[in-house]
Every structure is written in structure tokens, then in C-alpha cells.
Design an enzyme around this catalytic site. Structure first.
Site, PDB file in Angstrom:
ATOM      1  CG  HIS A  64      -6.878   8.266  -0.634  1.00 38.06           C
ATOM      2  ND1 HIS A  64      -6.464   9.552  -0.386  1.00 38.06           N
ATOM      3  CD2 HIS A  64      -6.081   7.469   0.122  1.00 38.06           C
ATOM      4  CE1 HIS A  64      -5.444   9.527   0.470  1.00 38.06           C
ATOM      5  NE2 HIS A  64      -5.201   8.280   0.795  1.00 38.06           N
ATOM      6  CG  HIS A 222      -0.521   5.313   6.453  1.00 41.82           C
ATOM      7  ND1 HIS A 222       0.729   5.864   6.473  1.00 41.82           N
ATOM      8  CD2 HIS A 222      -1.133   5.833   5.355  1.00 41.82           C
ATOM      9  CE1 HIS A 222       0.860   6.687   5.442  1.00 41.82           C
ATOM     10  NE2 HIS A 222      -0.266   6.680   4.753  1.00 41.82           N
ATOM     11  CG  ASN A 225       2.286   0.927   5.920  1.00 48.19           C
ATOM     12  OD1 ASN A 225       1.271   0.523   6.468  1.00 48.19           O
ATOM     13  ND2 ASN A 225       3.163   0.106   5.375  1.00 48.19           N
ATOM     14  NE  ARG A 233      23.004   0.744  19.537  1.00 47.33           N
ATOM     15  CZ  ARG A 233      23.221  -0.146  20.500  1.00 47.33           C
ATOM     16  NH1 ARG A 233      22.982   0.153  21.748  1.00 47.33           N
ATOM     17  NH2 ARG A 233      23.657  -1.344  20.195  1.00 47.33           N
ATOM     18  CG  HIS A 257      -0.679  -1.168   3.569  1.00 48.08           C
ATOM     19  ND1 HIS A 257      -1.670  -1.670   2.772  1.00 48.08           N
ATOM     20  CD2 HIS A 257      -0.258  -0.027   2.984  1.00 48.08           C
ATOM     21  CE1 HIS A 257      -1.845  -0.847   1.746  1.00 48.08           C
ATOM     22  NE2 HIS A 257      -1.004   0.154   1.859  1.00 48.08           N
ATOM     23  CG  ASP A 280      -4.180   4.799   2.653  1.00 51.24           C
ATOM     24  OD1 ASP A 280      -4.663   5.760   2.009  1.00 51.24           O
ATOM     25  OD2 ASP A 280      -2.970   4.575   2.724  1.00 51.24           O
ATOM     26  N   GLY A 314      -1.995   3.030  -1.347  1.00 54.31           N
ATOM     27  CA  GLY A 314      -3.337   2.876  -0.817  1.00 54.31           C
ATOM     28  C   GLY A 314      -3.729   1.409  -0.794  1.00 54.31           C
TER      29      GLY A 314
HETATM   30 ZN    ZN Z   1      -3.686   7.704   2.123  1.00 51.63          ZN
END
Ligand code: ZN
Length: 384
Positions: A64, A222, A225, A233, A257, A280, A314
């Protein structure tokens, strides 16, 4: 002009090349092999990297921003700062990634990013934008992370067409939640257009996940996350993604993360061919602690953690560190870890002939690493 790079080792497509030579010409790799295999022309300019390692440049398909700039807001000078920071960390190409935002903000960002992709010339110390990743707005409200709920929408082919027009066809990856109404139809349309439909920000149970894969979804965003957790199950999106060999998957290997032991578990599940590293990373990457822009909102950054209203928002991870973390967390060697950041993401986005590989005809995107994986130099399409 031919440049001859030499080093103790290169990370070749089929394994390590010892006593390696790589010839570069006109921004491309002309030859790669051992000194016995590759004849160095008399007029070549030689660069010897001694006991270090020549590796394919990294490709980050989910980023980003960096160096204080967010890719949705940045003008060309700002993007140059992002690209400079990426190159410093071994990344030679990337997919600038949008977050969920109001429609006009997104359309403007897509237009600007398309221009950046169309006008990117080989330049020293500048990673190349090769296609856009749209993370949102077709995401689950329940698993939205920090994506603003007011701007989330159900998948719509009509809205997707507006994105596609604004981006002039430069959308390469689309993160989408399979369980939303209209998702399967949109995945069908987008996959036929060559977009990588990536399952993520999703609360999908098993059936919609399988339907999405049948419709053409081939990747996961990701992993772990913003994803429905594994239930033994009802495997759901996470269980299916980890198990299905048609699906590649990426992970944020910053140790924040996802716990290092779960990164190792992920690598065992997806293996050396299907696991992909992403950062990220947000605008705060490479900057001091403070408050930084992510899309249309502000994120608090302290140490390794970026947060917004108590949720992870991020990362400040860099790709070279992600590679070293794979070595530390899972005991992988440098060559295997590097492929998760080069060959595998290049395959995901359909650029495996030109990116992420040290082979004749590929772009001369090369990162020189120490044996421990520290970046010593980055060559972007031949520009060093
Ligand atoms: Zn992202």
C-alpha cells in the site's frame, strides 16, 4: 553494452548455480549459468560480487505504500519515493494495492496508478509497478479488518467494469470474499479477463469457497488474517485454501500478523511451489513511529505494529526481512526462501517469463544478497 555479473552463487530456476555468471544486455538477461557454461564477451563490463549471491529481484503483489507515501494518494514524485524504498529492500516490481475507499477516490487512484504503470521506464533504484491489486470493496463486513464498513459493497459486475475502465485494464489481482452475493459471477468474469481472483477478507464456509475456486479463484490474500478461522468440522476458506493444490496463497511473515510457528505450518501446507510472501506494507514503512495514511484513514505505527481502532492495519515489513524471517521461522535455506518472493509471485500474476527468474529473456531484475539475505545492491531492468 553487455554487463557480466559474477558471484559465488546465483539462485537459478532449478536450484543454486555455483561460480555463477549472468550476462545483461538492453535491460534483459542474455545468459545465466556457471563460468564453464557462459562465455563472457571480451567487451563486457564486469562486476564481481565475490562470495555473495545473485538472486532474482523480488515482486511484492500486496503493498500500500512506503517512505511516507500511500499509493492511492501519491503523485508521481511520491510513487518514486515508494519505488525507491522498495528497491532498497530488493523489490524490483510490485502491484500497488488499493484499499476500500469511496468510489471517486478509488477511480482517481486507479487512473493515476494506470498512468504510472504505462509510463514506468527502467530507472536506477526504482521498482516497477506492473499491475494493480484491488483490495476491496468486495469484502466481508465481518472480516473487513480496518477497511471502512461504509464503503464495502456486494460484488457487482457493473462496478467492477467501472474499476476496469478507470484502470485501463491494469488490474492484475482482486481480493474478494467468496460468500458475498454476486461473488461467484464476478469471479467468473474477472478470471476470464486474466485477473487473479484472490480469496480474502472472507468469512466463507467450505461450499462458497469451493464454488469460487470452480469459478476461477486461484489465490488467497494474507492467509489467516481477516479470514474465518479453521474449524476441523467445517474447514471453510482457510482449510480449503491450505489444502487445495490449485490455489496459491500469500502470507505476511513479519511475526506479528501470524505467529512464526504458524508461518512454518503454512509453508508446510502450501510448500515451496505455492507459498508466496507479501508485505502488505503501508506508507509508514521505513519511517519513524507516528501516524500515517492508509487509503482514506490514519494508522498508528509503533515498532512492528500498525493499528487502527485496536485492529492490525497493514505492516511495516520489507520483503528482504520477510525472506530472512522464513529462514529463521522455518529453517529454509536462502534459495528456497527467495523463490517465495520472486518466482512464486511472478507465477501468480502471470509474469513468470519476464519476472522473478534468472533466465535468458527475463528482465534484468536482480538483487545482490549477502549469504544471510541482506540486500547489497538492486538492479532494476538493467539499471544499477
Ligand atoms: Zn492490504
Amino acid at each position: 553494452m553487455v554487463t557480466a555479473l559474477t558471484a559465488a552463487t546465483a539462485i537459478g530456476p532449478d536450484g543454486p548455480i555455483h561460480d555463477a555468471v549472468i550476462l545483461l544486455e538492453d535491460g534483459r538477461i542474455r545468459a545465466a549459468g556457471t563460468r564453464e557454461q557462459v562465455q563472457i564477451p571480451d567487451n563486457a563490463e564486469g562486476k564481481d560480487f565475490g562470495s555473495n549471491v545473485l538472486a532474482p529481484g523480488f515482486l511484492d503483489i500486496h503493498i500500500h505504500g512506503a517512505a511516507g507515501y500511500d499509493v492511492m494518494q501519491a503523485d508521481s514524485a511520491g510513487l518514486a519515493k515508494v519505488q525507491g524504498m522498495l528497491a532498497k529492500h530488493g523489490v524490483t516490481s510490485y502491484c500497488p494495492t488499493t484499499v476500500t475507499a469511496p468510489l471517486d477516490t478509488t477511480l482517481r487512484a486507479l487512473d493515476r496508478l494506470a498512468k504510472a504503470i504505462e509510463s514506468a521506464r527502467p530507472q536506477r533504484g526504482q521498482a516497477q509497478p506492473i499491475g494493480i491489486h484491488t483490495e476491496g470493496p468486495f469484502l466481508s463486513e465481518l472480516r473487513r479488518g480496518v477497511h471502512p464498513p461504509a464503503d464495502l459493497v456486494d460484488p457487482s459486475i457493473e462496478l467492477f467494469e467501472r474499476y476496469w475502465q478507470a484502470a485501463r485494464g491494469h488490474i492484475r489481482v482482486m481480493t474478494i470474499a467468496a460468500e458475498l452475493p454476486g461473488a461467484i459471477e464476478l469471479i467468473n468474469v474477472a478470471a476470464q479477463r486474466g485477473i487473479v481472483c484472490s480469496l480474502g477478507h472472507s468469512d466463507a464456509t467450505t461450499d462458497p469457497t469451493r464454488d469460487a475456486i470452480a469459478a476461477g479463484a486461484r489465490h488467497a490474500t494474507h492467509t489467516f488474517n481477516a479470514m474465518r478461522p479453521l474449524d476441523h468440522r467445517d474447514p471453510g476458506v482457510l482449510g480449503v485454501v491450505l489444502d487445495d493444490d490449485r490455489v496459491t496463497a500469500d502470507i505476511i511473515a513479519d511475526g506479528v500478523h501470524v505467529d512464526p510457528s504458524v508461518v512454518e505450518l503454512f509453508l508446510k501446507a502450501k510448500g515451496p511451489e505455492r507459498a508466496v510472501l507479501i508485505t502488505d506494507a503501508i506508507s509508514a514503512t521505513g519511517m519513524p513511529a507516528g501516524t500515517y495514511q492508509l487509503g482514506s484513514f490514519l494508522v498508528e505505527v509503533c515498532g512492528e505494529t500498525c493499528s487502527y481502532q485496536g485492529k492490525l492495519a497493514g505492516s511495516v515489513l520489507t520483503m528482504d526481512r520477510a525472506v530472512r524471517n522464513v529462514m529463521a521461522f522455518a529453517g529454509w535455506d536462502l534459495g528456497a526462501a527467495v523463490r517465495l518472493a520472486s518466482r512464486n509471485p511472478a507465477r501468480v500474476v502471470g509474469s513468470s517469463k519476464t519476472k522473478g527468474v534468472l533466465a535468458p529473456g527475463a528482465d534484468a531484475d536482480i538483487v545482490v544478497l549477502s549469504p544471510a539475505g541482506e540486500v547489497l545492491q538492486t538492479i532494476c531492468r538493467g539499471a544499477a
